[in-house]
Design an enzyme around this catalytic site. Sequence first.
Site, PDB file in Angstrom:
ATOM      1  N   LYS A  54      44.290 169.225  62.510  1.00 11.99           N
ATOM      2  CA  LYS A  54      44.200 169.721  61.282  1.00 11.99           C
ATOM      3  C   LYS A  54      43.270 169.115  60.242  1.00 11.99           C
ATOM      4  O   LYS A  54      42.471 169.843  59.516  1.00 11.99           O
ATOM      5  CB  LYS A  54      45.484 170.155  60.832  1.00 11.99           C
ATOM      6  N   HIS A 102      61.605 162.401  60.082  1.00 14.96           N
ATOM      7  CA  HIS A 102      62.221 163.388  61.010  1.00 14.96           C
ATOM      8  C   HIS A 102      63.613 163.311  60.687  1.00 14.96           C
ATOM      9  O   HIS A 102      64.292 162.250  60.220  1.00 14.96           O
ATOM     10  CB  HIS A 102      61.915 163.146  62.483  1.00 14.96           C
TER      11      HIS A 102
HETATM   12  C1  COA Z   1      61.340 153.061  57.210  1.00 17.33           C
HETATM   13  C2  COA Z   1      62.111 153.784  56.273  1.00 17.33           C
HETATM   14  C3  COA Z   1      61.258 154.274  55.057  1.00 17.33           C
HETATM   15  C4  COA Z   1      62.569 155.081  57.136  1.00 17.33           C
HETATM   16  O1  COA Z   1      62.973 156.258  56.269  1.00 17.33           O
HETATM   17  P1  COA Z   1      64.011 157.283  56.991  1.00 17.33           P
HETATM   18  O2  COA Z   1      64.548 158.041  55.904  1.00 17.33           O
HETATM   19  O3  COA Z   1      65.080 156.255  57.417  1.00 17.33           O
HETATM   20  O4  COA Z   1      63.506 157.658  58.225  1.00 17.33           O
HETATM   21  P2  COA Z   1      62.446 158.905  58.355  1.00 17.33           P
HETATM   22  O5  COA Z   1      62.796 159.799  59.435  1.00 17.33           O
HETATM   23  O6  COA Z   1      62.054 159.605  57.027  1.00 17.33           O
HETATM   24  O7  COA Z   1      61.189 157.858  58.765  1.00 17.33           O
HETATM   25  C5  COA Z   1      61.174 157.441  60.012  1.00 17.33           C
HETATM   26  C6  COA Z   1      59.714 157.004  60.216  1.00 17.33           C
HETATM   27  O8  COA Z   1      59.266 156.164  59.196  1.00 17.33           O
HETATM   28  C7  COA Z   1      58.089 155.456  59.886  1.00 17.33           C
HETATM   29  N1  COA Z   1      58.341 154.245  59.395  1.00 17.33           N
HETATM   30  C8  COA Z   1      59.104 153.208  59.930  1.00 17.33           C
HETATM   31  N2  COA Z   1      58.826 152.086  59.115  1.00 17.33           N
HETATM   32  C9  COA Z   1      57.931 152.143  58.131  1.00 17.33           C
HETATM   33  C10 COA Z   1      57.227 151.638  57.312  1.00 17.33           C
HETATM   34  N3  COA Z   1      57.535 150.151  57.119  1.00 17.33           N
HETATM   35  N4  COA Z   1      56.360 151.911  56.495  1.00 17.33           N
HETATM   36  C11 COA Z   1      55.971 153.272  56.899  1.00 17.33           C
HETATM   37  N5  COA Z   1      56.593 154.173  57.846  1.00 17.33           N
HETATM   38  C12 COA Z   1      57.479 153.727  58.321  1.00 17.33           C
HETATM   39  C13 COA Z   1      58.131 155.599  61.256  1.00 17.33           C
HETATM   40  O9  COA Z   1      57.124 156.441  61.676  1.00 17.33           O
HETATM   41  C14 COA Z   1      59.426 156.388  61.543  1.00 17.33           C
HETATM   42  O10 COA Z   1      59.491 157.278  62.673  1.00 17.33           O
HETATM   43  P3  COA Z   1      59.087 156.783  64.184  1.00 17.33           P
HETATM   44  O11 COA Z   1      60.011 155.700  64.288  1.00 17.33           O
HETATM   45  O12 COA Z   1      59.655 157.936  65.128  1.00 17.33           O
HETATM   46  O13 COA Z   1      57.541 156.715  64.311  1.00 17.33           O
HETATM   47  C15 COA Z   1      63.451 153.364  56.035  1.00 17.33           C
HETATM   48  O14 COA Z   1      64.392 153.277  57.082  1.00 17.33           O
HETATM   49  C16 COA Z   1      63.450 152.096  55.240  1.00 17.33           C
HETATM   50  O15 COA Z   1      63.369 150.993  55.989  1.00 17.33           O
HETATM   51  N6  COA Z   1      63.367 151.904  54.198  1.00 17.33           N
HETATM   52  C17 COA Z   1      63.330 150.650  53.339  1.00 17.33           C
HETATM   53  C18 COA Z   1      63.950 150.718  52.090  1.00 17.33           C
HETATM   54  C19 COA Z   1      65.432 150.608  52.278  1.00 17.33           C
HETATM   55  O16 COA Z   1      65.966 150.321  53.277  1.00 17.33           O
HETATM   56  N7  COA Z   1      66.162 151.151  51.647  1.00 17.33           N
HETATM   57  C20 COA Z   1      67.496 151.385  51.407  1.00 17.33           C
HETATM   58  C21 COA Z   1      67.880 151.481  50.179  1.00 17.33           C
HETATM   59  S1  COA Z   1      69.780 151.768  50.159  1.00 17.33           S
END
Ligand code: COA
Length: 114
Positions: A54, A102
């Site tokens: 896209k 996801h």
């Molecule tokens: C990485 C993070 C942002 C993912 O968010 P989530 O809501 O758990 O999961 P989502 O479904 O939205 O996102 C998953 C995708 O994030 C992406 N992802 C993982 N780590 C990443 C990073 N460091 N930067 C960008 N994208 C990332 C990946 O593509 C993953 O999917 P995949 O493994 O299938 O490729 C989250 O797990 C994280 O580590 N946050 C850090 C901050 C934190 O831990 N806060 C907690 C406060 S209580």
Amino acid sequence: MIGIDIEKISRFENWTDEGFKRIFTEKELEYACEFENKIEHLCGFYCVKESFVKALDDTGIHFSQIEVLHNENGKPYINNTRYIQSILKEHFKSRVEISISHCKDYATAVVLVE
Ligand SMILES: CC(C)(COP(=O)(O)OP(=O)(O)OC[C@H]1O[C@@H](n2cnc3c(N)ncnc32)[C@H](O)[C@@H]1OP(=O)(O)O)[C@@H](O)C(=O)NCCC(=O)NCCS
């Protein structure tokens, strides 16, 4: 340029291994198989492939040639293969950024091409 896609996870529930292998690379399948919710991850990769098409408005791109990998922090990116380089060159672009999310029912991805 930007592309976005959202897909239902259930779309992939009845896919055969052959079906997955037609769209996803070995590394993508290996990565997803590390997780219990394998199809959630694959559905996210599928969204990246759709979004890339896209963003470039180019339906001639082969999904199986777009490979999603992850850096050491888990951040996803599109493998900069010769094929991807040639596609980007064709569209006068040089950089791609992607983001995936996801849950149990849906996956989504955004692709930015600069
Ligand atoms: C990485 C993070 C942002 C993912 O968010 P989530 O809501 O758990 O999961 P989502 O479904 O939205 O996102 C998953 C995708 O994030 C992406 N992802 C993982 N780590 C990443 C990073 N460091 N930067 C960008 N994208 C990332 C990946 O593509 C993953 O999917 P995949 O493994 O299938 O490729 C989250 O797990 C994280 O580590 N946050 C850090 C901050 C934190 O831990 N806060 C907690 C406060 S209580």
